[in-house]
Design a protein around this motif. Structure first.
Motif, PDB file in Angstrom:
ATOM      1  N   SER A 263       1.094  -1.015  -0.249  1.00 45.50           N
ATOM      2  CA  SER A 263      -0.643   0.113   0.388  1.00 45.50           C
ATOM      3  C   SER A 263       0.768   1.518   0.030  1.00 45.50           C
ATOM      4  O   SER A 263       1.918   0.948   0.423  1.00 45.50           O
ATOM      5  N   GLY A 264       0.423   2.181  -0.697  1.00 40.16           N
ATOM      6  CA  GLY A 264       1.185   3.774  -0.524  1.00 40.16           C
ATOM      7  C   GLY A 264       1.996   3.815  -1.850  1.00 40.16           C
ATOM      8  O   GLY A 264       2.058   3.000  -2.186  1.00 40.16           O
ATOM      9  N   GLN A 265       2.288   4.968  -1.427  1.00 34.02           N
ATOM     10  CA  GLN A 265       3.542   4.997  -2.612  1.00 34.02           C
ATOM     11  C   GLN A 265       5.141   5.447  -2.474  1.00 34.02           C
ATOM     12  O   GLN A 265       4.989   6.413  -1.461  1.00 34.02           O
ATOM     13  N   MET A 266       5.951   5.057  -3.179  1.00 33.57           N
ATOM     14  CA  MET A 266       7.125   5.482  -2.457  1.00 33.57           C
ATOM     15  C   MET A 266       7.302   7.097  -2.907  1.00 33.57           C
ATOM     16  O   MET A 266       8.723   7.477  -3.737  1.00 33.57           O
ATOM     17  N   VAL A 267       7.104   8.028  -2.005  1.00 33.08           N
ATOM     18  CA  VAL A 267       7.420   9.205  -1.603  1.00 33.08           C
ATOM     19  C   VAL A 267       7.989   9.429  -0.794  1.00 33.08           C
ATOM     20  O   VAL A 267       6.972   9.315   0.129  1.00 33.08           O
ATOM     21  N   ALA A 268       8.854  10.140  -0.290  1.00 33.89           N
ATOM     22  CA  ALA A 268       9.526  10.471   0.617  1.00 33.89           C
ATOM     23  C   ALA A 268       8.216  11.018   1.837  1.00 33.89           C
ATOM     24  O   ALA A 268       7.464  11.793   1.356  1.00 33.89           O
ATOM     25  N   GLY A 269       8.150   9.873   2.945  1.00 35.15           N
ATOM     26  CA  GLY A 269       7.581  11.147   4.184  1.00 35.15           C
ATOM     27  C   GLY A 269       5.829  10.422   3.865  1.00 35.15           C
ATOM     28  O   GLY A 269       5.157  10.363   5.121  1.00 35.15           O
ATOM     29  N   GLU A 270       5.791   9.925   2.990  1.00 32.54           N
ATOM     30  CA  GLU A 270       4.538   9.277   3.114  1.00 32.54           C
ATOM     31  C   GLU A 270       4.466   7.307   3.383  1.00 32.54           C
ATOM     32  O   GLU A 270       5.108   6.847   3.112  1.00 32.54           O
ATOM     33  N   ASP A 271       3.451   7.022   3.679  1.00 28.78           N
ATOM     34  CA  ASP A 271       3.046   6.080   4.979  1.00 28.78           C
ATOM     35  C   ASP A 271       2.828   5.201   3.484  1.00 28.78           C
ATOM     36  O   ASP A 271       2.468   4.742   2.822  1.00 28.78           O
ATOM     37  N   ILE A 272       4.148   3.593   3.678  1.00 26.76           N
ATOM     38  CA  ILE A 272       3.699   3.132   3.095  1.00 26.76           C
ATOM     39  C   ILE A 272       3.451   1.319   3.772  1.00 26.76           C
ATOM     40  O   ILE A 272       4.073   1.319   5.455  1.00 26.76           O
ATOM     41  N   GLY A 273       3.043   0.035   3.100  1.00 26.12           N
ATOM     42  CA  GLY A 273       3.070  -0.541   3.855  1.00 26.12           C
ATOM     43  C   GLY A 273       4.166  -1.813   2.922  1.00 26.12           C
ATOM     44  O   GLY A 273       3.524  -2.033   2.013  1.00 26.12           O
ATOM     45  N   LEU A 274       4.597  -2.862   4.241  1.00 24.14           N
ATOM     46  CA  LEU A 274       5.384  -3.315   2.681  1.00 24.14           C
ATOM     47  C   LEU A 274       5.039  -5.048   3.260  1.00 24.14           C
ATOM     48  O   LEU A 274       4.586  -5.616   4.934  1.00 24.14           O
ATOM     49  N   LYS A 275       4.999  -6.128   2.647  1.00 25.29           N
ATOM     50  CA  LYS A 275       4.691  -7.663   2.887  1.00 25.29           C
ATOM     51  C   LYS A 275       6.754  -7.700   3.839  1.00 25.29           C
ATOM     52  O   LYS A 275       6.911  -7.857   3.367  1.00 25.29           O
ATOM     53  N   ILE A 276       5.649  -8.516   4.844  1.00 27.81           N
ATOM     54  CA  ILE A 276       7.105  -8.759   5.691  1.00 27.81           C
ATOM     55  C   ILE A 276       7.484 -10.403   5.260  1.00 27.81           C
ATOM     56  O   ILE A 276       6.618 -11.315   5.272  1.00 27.81           O
ATOM     57  N   ASP A 277       8.862 -10.969   4.822  1.00 27.29           N
ATOM     58  CA  ASP A 277       8.869 -12.546   4.461  1.00 27.29           C
ATOM     59  C   ASP A 277       9.546 -13.199   6.160  1.00 27.29           C
ATOM     60  O   ASP A 277       9.197 -14.390   5.660  1.00 27.29           O
TER      61      ASP A 277
END
Ligand code: MIC
Ligand code: SF4
Length: 639
Positions: free
Chosen positions: A16-30
């Motif tokens: 989720s989110g966009q790779m723009v500095a400071g914006e909230d991003i959600g990452l899948k964790i392996d």
């Protein structure tokens, strides 16, 4: 536009989110890791989420922090974690198997994967090109359950390395130099990537020393490329299949760059009481030393230990110095024993400690009164060693041994050159202290000791609240100030009510009592509030003591996430000078909190009559968590 190494991994894991500095991003964790001092709480939270089996590719529970076992408490917690791991699909690394970060690097880490760990030094994995980040226990619990890990999209900082280290100058000196340049808050909001010709001259353990202590910069994480050196390391661990090459694109854009010529570096030391208080060892040479300790997740690899054995070979340590060594893992200790290096260390008069965190987190080996202790560790915060008036110096293994032999701080480049040990063709692989999980949770009893007490849960934040400022502290307050660790307190990490009496003891002995007296209350802090450890206890204990908001000039990344997860409102001053407009015990009213949670909130200082503008600025998921009264309430609400 080209991508950096970290951006490539983020792109592959973005949910989720966009790779723009400071914006909230959600990452899948392996992958996830926990250690016991934060793990008991993380597994209680995982349990509260009602998920049967972890959804990650690999989750590992390590026991490495609380291994003193002066009472039943730690042993009970280990048993609880062991039973939880067995039941829920988690690998269990027994006490004695080593420090989580060292073992994870050896046995599980893989380039290109994401890892979060309930320990701030999880970025050690960046040494093999992993996107490895420290997180609060609750965030790790969510990711074990398959949930995304949320962070503000970091900016990118490149450290260009050129040249080659001189003899007796080491990787520790590289990260100390980075800390000298950037300071303990210089990495906040950034991922630090290492690049340049100098990278090829550094082995995986050296790279891991650098990314490990990158935590002290406040950075989200640090990362090296994955190259032939990474491949050779993984192959020697019998894990070549985990190798993938990783490098940044030639046209990748960095927000900031610094250059370090390795050949120009001298041995460095971080002086008491901050990791960025860095000076050349030659400038402090001659200072009398009482204690030398070698180990911790920063400097306990086989290569480090072999260098130490080489320097000690045939010598005796100074009789006025207590010298201890804690190899990072069973693999390291076993290999030291097999090649005879351990004998050299023992013969020199060194005290051999367990493969664990030990003195790094104040679990034994506190220095003498006003003692000078040289340690190869990563943190020298006031009081962390267990002796408040001791001076802790953070140094390389070479500088540590030089002092152990001479009794005074000594520039190791004045001693004979130490050879850099070659990577073994094959490490000794014996995973008999790592238990795989059971195929299902059926019939597995979760074993709970009496020291495990319920953890506090917040309630949704009100639109207006009035509370006293029970504490006002300065800049760079660490989680060791907020919730100290050490041999006397660490056994109670699963007992928040007991821990609460020690909260902020280093700053104000009466804090817990004042909280009781004033009821719900507010803390006021300076810059970089909550730096250091990932321990969510630094949020849960204040929550238990009625803290509803923390107002600071700025916050450290993991701690601010822990505050939000706990349901404590983090606020910053719009004008940092307004910090001076609040005194301890002033009565403060926060107005329109729910209405203005995304923007500015007015604080009325009822004691002085002044108004101050604060920034809340929560949006997206963080806003929802805060409005729900913390992550657990939010997760329940979401079903
Ligand atoms: C530390 O080095 O401060 C610790 C102890 O490893 C902590 C975790 C904890 O407090 O349990 C960390 O770094 O996150
Ligand atoms: Fe353990 Fe010290 Fe590393 Fe923290 S910094 S994980 S206490 S060795």
């Amino acid at each position: 536009m080209g991508l950096t190494i970290a951006q490539k991994i983020i792109k592959n894991h973005l949910v989720s989110g966009q790779m723009v500095a400071g914006e909230d991003i959600g990452l899948k964790i392996d992958q996830t890791l926990t250690q016991d001092a934060t793990g008991t709480m993380a597994y209680l939270e995982f349990e509260a989420m009602g998920i049967d089996r972890v959804k990650t590719e690999r989750s590992v529970a390590y026991i490495d922090h609380n291994t003193l076992q002066t009472g039943f408490e730690n042993a009970d917690d280990h048993r609880f974690i062991q039973s939880m791991a067995k039941a829920h699909g988690i690998y269990y690394s027994h006490p004695g198997n080593g420090i989580c970060h060292q073992v994870h690097l050896e046995r599980f880490g893989a380039p290109g994967k994401t890892l979060i760990g309930s320990d701030s030094h999880t970025p050690t994995g960046g040494g093999i090109g992993m996107l490895a980040m420290g997180a609060g226990g609750m965030d790790v619990a969510v990711s074990m359950g398959g949930g995304a890990y949320h962070i503000p999209m970091p900016k990118m900082l490149r450290v260009n390395l050129s040249g080659k280290l001189r003899a007796n100058v080491s990787a520790k000196d590289v990260i100390l130099e980075v800390l000298r340049i950037l300071s303990v808050k210089g990495g906040v909001g950034y991922i630090v990537e290492y690049a340049g010709e100098g990278v090829k001259t550094l082995s995986v353990p050296e790279r891991a020393t650098i990314t490990n202590m990158g935590a002290e910069l406040g950075a989200t994480t640090s990362i090296f490329p994955s190259d032939e050196i990474t491949r050779a390391f993984l192959a020697a661990q019998d894990r070549e299949k985990d190798y993938t090459e990783l490098s940044s694109d030639p046209d990748a854009v960095y927000d900031k760059e610094i250059d370090i010529d390795l050949s120009q570096l001298s041995p460095l030391a971080a002086l008491p009481h901050m990791p960025d208080n860095v000076k050349k060892v030659s400038e402090i040479a001659g200072t009398v030393v009482n204690q030398v300790l070698i180990g911790s997740c920063t400097n306990s690899s086989l290569a480090d230990m072999l260098k130490v054995a080489q320097m000690l070979d045939g010598k005796t340590v100074c009789p006025d110095v207590s010298v201890g060594i804690a190899p990072g893992s069973k693999q390291v200790l076993n290999m030291l024993a097999e090649c005879g290096a351990l004998s050299k260390i023992i013969a020199a008069g060194v005290r051999v400690l367990e493969c664990a965190c030990g003195p790094c987190i104040g679990m034994g080996q506190s220095p003498c009164s006003a003692g000078v202790s040289l340690r190869t560790f990563n943190r020298n915060f006031l009081g962390r060693s267990g002796t408040k008036d001791a001076g802790i110096y953070l140094v390389s293994p070479e500088t540590a041994v030089a002092a152990a032999l001479t009794g005074v701080i000594t520039d190791p480049t004045s001693l004979p050159a130490v050879e850099n040990p070659k990577l073994p063709e094959k490490f000794l692989i014996n995973d008999n202290l790592i238990d795989p999980p059971a195929p299902s949770s059926e019939g597995i009893e979760i074993l709970r000791g009496p020291n495990i007490k319920p953890f506090p849960v917040s309630r949704p934040v009100e639109n207006q609240m009035t509370a006293a400022a029970t504490l006002k502290v300065g800049d760079n307050i660490t989680t060791d100030h907020i919730m100290p660790a050490g041999a006397k307190i660490l056994p109670y990490r699963s007992n928040i009510p007991y821990l609460s009496q020690f909260c902020f003891n280093v700053c104000d002995k009466d804090f817990a009592q004042n909280c009781q007296k004033y009821g719900e209350n507010i803390i006021v802090g300076g810059e970089n509030y909550g730096q250091g450890s990932s321990r969510e206890h630094a949020a849960l204990v204040p929550l238990y003591l009625g803290v509803r908001a923390v107002i600071a000039k700025s916050f450290a990344r993991i701690h601010v996430a822990n505050l939000i997860n706990a349901g404590i409102l983090p606020l910053t001053f719009k004008n940092p000078e307004d910090y001076d407009g609040i005194s301890q015990f002033d009565r403060l009213t926060l107005c329109g909190v729910r209405d203005n949670i995304e923007g500015e909130i007015i604080l009325k200082n009822e004691t002085t009559g002044k108004e101050i503008t604060l920034i809340s600025g929560l949006s997206g998921r963080s806003k929802e968590i805060m409005l729900a009264g913390g992550l657990l309430n939010y997760t329940k609400l979401k079903g």
